[in-house]
Design an enzyme around this catalytic site. Sequence first.
Site, PDB file in Angstrom:
ATOM      1  N   GLU A   1       0.841  -1.203   0.000  1.00 52.26           N
ATOM      2  CA  GLU A   1       0.000   0.000   0.000  1.00 52.26           C
ATOM      3  C   GLU A   1       0.871   1.246   0.000  1.00 52.26           C
ATOM      4  O   GLU A   1       1.969   1.264   0.576  1.00 52.26           O
ATOM      5  CB  GLU A   1      -0.947   0.061   1.215  1.00 52.26           C
ATOM      6  CG  GLU A   1      -2.262  -0.659   1.048  1.00 52.26           C
ATOM      7  CD  GLU A   1      -2.179  -2.123   1.439  1.00 52.26           C
ATOM      8  OE1 GLU A   1      -3.134  -2.871   1.174  1.00 52.26           O
ATOM      9  OE2 GLU A   1      -1.125  -2.518   1.994  1.00 52.26           O
ATOM     10  N   THR A   2       0.349   2.272  -0.635  1.00 55.83           N
ATOM     11  CA  THR A   2       0.907   3.618  -0.547  1.00 55.83           C
ATOM     12  C   THR A   2      -0.186   4.524  -0.016  1.00 55.83           C
ATOM     13  O   THR A   2      -1.335   4.467  -0.471  1.00 55.83           O
ATOM     14  CB  THR A   2       1.396   4.113  -1.917  1.00 55.83           C
ATOM     15  OG1 THR A   2       2.482   3.292  -2.346  1.00 55.83           O
ATOM     16  CG2 THR A   2       1.864   5.550  -1.851  1.00 55.83           C
TER      17      THR A   2
END
Length: 259
Positions: free
Chosen positions: A47-48
Amino acid sequence: MTNLDLFIVDAFTDTPFGGNPAGVVLLDSPRDDAWMQSVAAELRHSETAFVGPADGEGVRPLRWFTPVAEVDLCGHATLATAHALGVDSVFQTRSGRLTCSIRDGGWIEMDFPADPAELVEPSPDILDGVGDASVVAVGRGVSDVLVQVSSADEVRALQPDLAALARVPVRGVIVTAAADGSPDIVSRCFYPNVGVPEDPVTGSAHCTLASWWAPRLGQAELYAEQASPRGGSLRITLRNDRVTLAGQAVTVVHGTLTG
């Protein structure tokens, strides 16, 4: 073209190159979904996080993207964001308002919604997906399926059939067991449906794990290990319909995103 602060943070660890790496982008103004998805695909972390400026009440918008999709809740990237900001923070997200508090020793506490799992029958794809592991029970939460197996050793040795797990119509599959002593529980988490075959350490999954194990073990506070190859640990506490997740984090990259 705007230059934005970019962090790569290893979450749920106090050691660089352990735990779960997350990208964190500090936005100076709103960006469109396609741009954020492109950045997440470029960074290729599970995830970012994209966090905007605080409003008049001190609340910051926060969103999370895998390399292929936006997700409703992500614990490790929230922890990474609070660590990058370095202050107590309140975030407005697709899962409601989340609060992060900086504690002594580099620990960060996050207040998340509990996600209790209801008992369901294991599907053939789940049974195929966990291979030789002995399934004790299966529960369905809002986002994930939880599969309890007979021992922590089975969790650690698991060789999942990711193609079978990808056929389960959920965000991901949590495989877990109680452990003797420390930690209290062990888990591994698989998310092939959102482009993450095995997540190193999954904060949001522990909203389900806390709800599952606290009543079964008779204790609200648990020390949890996620036994992925990178591995990580966190402290979880079930408080009615909320879960406190506590972990540490380490910044490994601080740079500039141009785009």
